[in-house]
Design a protein around this motif. Structure first.
Motif, short mmCIF file in Angstrom:
data_model
loop_
_atom_site.label_atom_id
_atom_site.label_comp_id
_atom_site.label_asym_id
_atom_site.label_seq_id
_atom_site.Cartn_x
_atom_site.Cartn_y
_atom_site.Cartn_z
N ALA A 1 0.83 -1.21 0.00
CA ALA A 1 0.00 0.00 0.00
C ALA A 1 0.86 1.26 0.00
N ASN A 2 1.91 1.26 0.82
CA ASN A 2 2.80 2.43 0.87
C ASN A 2 3.50 2.68 -0.46
N ARG A 3 3.81 1.63 -1.17
CA ARG A 3 4.42 1.80 -2.50
C ARG A 3 3.38 2.23 -3.53
N LEU A 4 2.20 1.65 -3.45
CA LEU A 4 1.15 1.97 -4.44
C LEU A 4 0.71 3.42 -4.37
N VAL A 5 0.71 3.99 -3.18
CA VAL A 5 0.26 5.38 -3.06
C VAL A 5 1.16 6.30 -3.88
N ASN A 6 2.41 5.89 -4.12
CA ASN A 6 3.31 6.67 -4.97
C ASN A 6 3.18 6.31 -6.44
N GLU A 7 2.56 5.18 -6.73
CA GLU A 7 2.42 4.69 -8.10
C GLU A 7 1.08 5.06 -8.73
N ILE A 8 0.07 5.24 -7.92
CA ILE A 8 -1.28 5.53 -8.42
C ILE A 8 -1.59 7.00 -8.15
N GLU A 9 -1.85 7.72 -9.23
CA GLU A 9 -2.12 9.15 -9.10
C GLU A 9 -3.35 9.39 -8.24
N TYR B 1 -12.79 14.42 -1.24
CA TYR B 1 -11.48 14.69 -1.83
C TYR B 1 -11.32 14.17 -3.26
N ASN B 2 -12.35 13.49 -3.77
CA ASN B 2 -12.27 12.93 -5.14
C ASN B 2 -10.94 12.21 -5.33
N ILE B 3 -10.71 11.22 -4.48
CA ILE B 3 -9.41 10.56 -4.41
C ILE B 3 -9.58 9.04 -4.51
N ASP C 1 8.99 -4.85 -5.81
CA ASP C 1 8.81 -4.36 -7.18
C ASP C 1 8.03 -5.36 -8.04
N GLU C 2 8.34 -6.65 -7.89
CA GLU C 2 7.63 -7.67 -8.67
C GLU C 2 6.15 -7.73 -8.28
N ILE C 3 5.88 -7.61 -7.01
CA ILE C 3 4.49 -7.65 -6.54
C ILE C 3 3.73 -6.42 -7.06
N ILE C 4 4.36 -5.27 -6.99
CA ILE C 4 3.74 -4.03 -7.49
C ILE C 4 3.44 -4.17 -8.98
N GLN C 5 4.40 -4.66 -9.75
CA GLN C 5 4.18 -4.83 -11.19
C GLN C 5 3.06 -5.83 -11.46
N ASP C 6 3.03 -6.90 -10.70
CA ASP C 6 1.96 -7.90 -10.84
C ASP C 6 0.60 -7.26 -10.57
N LEU C 7 0.51 -6.53 -9.47
CA LEU C 7 -0.74 -5.88 -9.10
C LEU C 7 -1.17 -4.84 -10.14
N LYS C 8 -0.25 -4.01 -10.57
CA LYS C 8 -0.57 -2.99 -11.58
C LYS C 8 -0.98 -3.64 -12.90
N GLY C 9 -0.33 -4.75 -13.25
CA GLY C 9 -0.70 -5.48 -14.46
C GLY C 9 -2.13 -6.00 -14.38
N LEU D 1 -4.51 -4.71 -12.52
CA LEU D 1 -5.41 -3.56 -12.57
C LEU D 1 -5.67 -3.13 -14.02
N LYS D 2 -4.66 -3.18 -14.85
CA LYS D 2 -4.83 -2.79 -16.26
C LYS D 2 -5.79 -3.69 -16.99
N HIS D 3 -5.86 -4.96 -16.57
CA HIS D 3 -6.72 -5.92 -17.25
C HIS D 3 -8.14 -5.97 -16.68
N LEU D 4 -8.38 -5.25 -15.61
CA LEU D 4 -9.71 -5.26 -15.00
C LEU D 4 -10.60 -4.20 -15.62
#
Length: 173
Positions: free
Chosen positions: A14-22, A75-77, A160-168, A170-173
């Motif tokens: 979660a702490n990493r994703l907050v920096n990855e997701i606008e 906050y539309n967040i 990093d691998e977990i973040i990439q997996d999760l973001k991948g 999300l793109k397919h959902l």
């Protein structure tokens, strides 16, 4: 929503994703639980939560969803919600509540072996045998028996691998 046993990596991810997701923030329902634990009278806690788990307090699920709605509306967040939920009915209540607020609500469940979870708990300074350790078997069993969303294996993977997996995913959902 990022679910998983204590030690599965939810907070780290979660702490990493907050920096990855606008336009995102971390919203941790444990904070609601801590507040309720402090304000609800002991006789009510004994009736509603005989296990001592604040998730068994009726208000916890309701306030978790209501606060999520208030945060999104005000906050539309995007919310990143790390939590350990092993009772499928609680998971459905919160997931359906969030989904009614924001159609783009996605539940993920981080998985790891019992040995890996115990090692991570030790590394973060948890006292062996404490409440977090005691929940491991219950969580792993629940996650195997019910559908808690999209499962992500965290065993022997870097953050990093977990973040990439999760973001991948999300793109397919």
């Amino acid at each position: 929503m990022i679910n998983g046993a204590f030690g599965a990596g939810k907070t780290t991810i979660a702490n990493r994703l907050v920096n990855e997701i606008e336009n995102s923030m971390i919203y941790d329902p444990e904070e609601i639980g801590y507040m309720l634990r402090n304000v609800i009278p002991i006789d009510i806690k004994r009736t509603e939560s005989v296990t001592g788990d604040f998730q068994d307090l009726d208000l916890w699920k309701e306030i978790t969803v209501d606060m999520g709605k208030k945060l999104i509306t005000k906050y539309n967040i995007n919310l990143i919600v790390p939590m350990t939920i092993r009772k499928i009915e609680y998971f459905h209540y919160i997931y359906n509540g969030f989904k009614s607020i924001d159609e783009q609500t996605y539940p993920f469940c981080l998985n790891a072996s019992k040995e890996t979870i115990y090692e991570r708990l030790r590394l973060r300074g948890e006292e062996e045998g404490n409440w977090c350790y005691q929940q491991t078997d219950k969580c792993l069993e629940a996650f195997n028996q019910s559908d808690f969303g999209e499962y992500i294996d965290t065993e022997r993977k870097s953050i990093d691998e977990i973040i990439q997996d999760l973001k991948g995913k999300l793109k397919h959902l």
